[in-house]
Design a protein around this motif. Structure first.
Motif, PDB file in Angstrom:
ATOM      1  N   ASP A  28       0.835  -1.210   0.000  1.00  0.00           N
ATOM      2  CA  ASP A  28       0.000   0.000   0.000  1.00  0.00           C
ATOM      3  C   ASP A  28       0.868   1.259   0.000  1.00  0.00           C
ATOM      4  OD1 ASP A  28      -2.264  -1.507  -0.036  1.00  0.00           O
ATOM      5  OD2 ASP A  28      -2.734  -1.265   2.106  1.00  0.00           O
ATOM      6  N   ALA A  29       1.963   1.219   0.766  1.00  0.00           N
ATOM      7  CA  ALA A  29       2.864   2.377   0.821  1.00  0.00           C
ATOM      8  C   ALA A  29       3.524   2.617  -0.532  1.00  0.00           C
ATOM      9  CB  ALA A  29       3.926   2.160   1.903  1.00  0.00           C
ATOM     10  N   ILE A  30       3.914   1.526  -1.203  1.00  0.00           N
ATOM     11  CA  ILE A  30       4.540   1.652  -2.527  1.00  0.00           C
ATOM     12  C   ILE A  30       3.534   2.198  -3.536  1.00  0.00           C
ATOM     13  CG2 ILE A  30       5.543   0.347  -4.438  1.00  0.00           C
ATOM     14  CD1 ILE A  30       6.753  -1.535  -2.317  1.00  0.00           C
ATOM     15  N   ALA A  31       2.292   1.689  -3.484  1.00  0.00           N
ATOM     16  CA  ALA A  31       1.253   2.157  -4.407  1.00  0.00           C
ATOM     17  C   ALA A  31       0.945   3.633  -4.185  1.00  0.00           C
ATOM     18  CB  ALA A  31      -0.008   1.319  -4.229  1.00  0.00           C
ATOM     19  N   LEU A  32       0.874   4.036  -2.910  1.00  0.00           N
ATOM     20  CA  LEU A  32       0.603   5.436  -2.597  1.00  0.00           C
ATOM     21  C   LEU A  32       1.743   6.333  -3.082  1.00  0.00           C
ATOM     22  CD1 LEU A  32      -1.219   7.519  -1.204  1.00  0.00           C
ATOM     23  CD2 LEU A  32       0.056   7.080   0.922  1.00  0.00           C
ATOM     24  N   HIS A  33       2.975   5.865  -2.882  1.00  0.00           N
ATOM     25  CA  HIS A  33       4.141   6.628  -3.338  1.00  0.00           C
ATOM     26  C   HIS A  33       4.099   6.815  -4.859  1.00  0.00           C
ATOM     27  CE1 HIS A  33       8.285   8.020  -3.637  1.00  0.00           C
ATOM     28  NE2 HIS A  33       8.521   7.071  -4.524  1.00  0.00           N
TER      29      HIS A  33
END
Length: 202
Positions: A19-24
């Motif tokens: 999720d953090a990678i997708a948000l980034h």
């Protein structure tokens, strides 16, 4: 860390990591790529990429650069000769033979005693050390070869002249007076290639 995730890297936290990678990507990378696309649209290059994605891929993916070889150079050479049968034409043909021998020697040796390679020669001549990326440019590549028979009239009594290149127009002008033997040709070419650090005659 680059994506903003600071928790533990363990299997149980897999969803939080993705999720953090997708948000980034959504917040930072996609807007940057969109800005690149907007820039490409200024010259209609974006449409070209869309229509010819496979052809243009080599412009962005390393490993597709083709090294220059003697065959490519000799096919690209386009000499502008004087009248057939004239003394000038004889001198010009002799210089073309010297040039072909010089190029072939560079390819055979890999690197000359003067640390000149065929790629270095091509970069000196055109500003790039590889064959043009686009196929149509490869087929249309021409190296215009001209000859200067009148350096005495311009410079008076002098010992040496060097070839003059125009990297933008991809042309080279050889001073015929100073290239009477292959050894003279090789010495002058070695000097001019190794000592040409910038555009200019001086």
């Amino acid at each position: 860390l680059a994506s903003g995730y600071t928790g533990p890297i363990i299997r149980e936290w897999k969803k939080a990591i993705t999720d953090a990678i997708a948000l980034h990507s959504a917040v930072w990378i996609i807007p940057m790529l969109q800005q690149v696309c907007d820039g490409l649209k200024l010259y209609s290059f974006h449409d070209l990429l869309t229509e010819h994605s496979e052809t243009c891929q080599q412009l962005f993916v390393p490993g597709h650069l083709q090294k220059v070889d003697a065959e490519f150079l000799e096919l690209a050479m386009t000499p502008i000769f004087s009248e057939e049968g004239s003394l000038r034409r004889h001198r010009e043909c002799r210089i073309i033979n010297f040039l072909q021998d010089f190029i072939q020697k560079l390819e055979d040796e890999g690197e000359s005693a003067d640390f000149i390679t065929i790629c270095k020669f091509f970069q000196w001549l055109t500003g790039q050390a590889h064959i043009p990326l686009i196929e149509t440019q490869r087929k249309e590549s021409k190296i215009c070869i001209e000859f200067d028979h009148d350096c005495d009239a311009r410079y008076g009594d002098h010992i040496i002249c060097y070839p003059v290149i125009n990297a933008c127009a991809v042309s080279i002008t050889f001073p015929t007076k100073h290239l009477g033997t292959y050894q003279e040709f090789q010495d002058i070419m070695s000097q001019v290639i190794n000592n040409s650090k910038e555009f200019g005659r001086h």
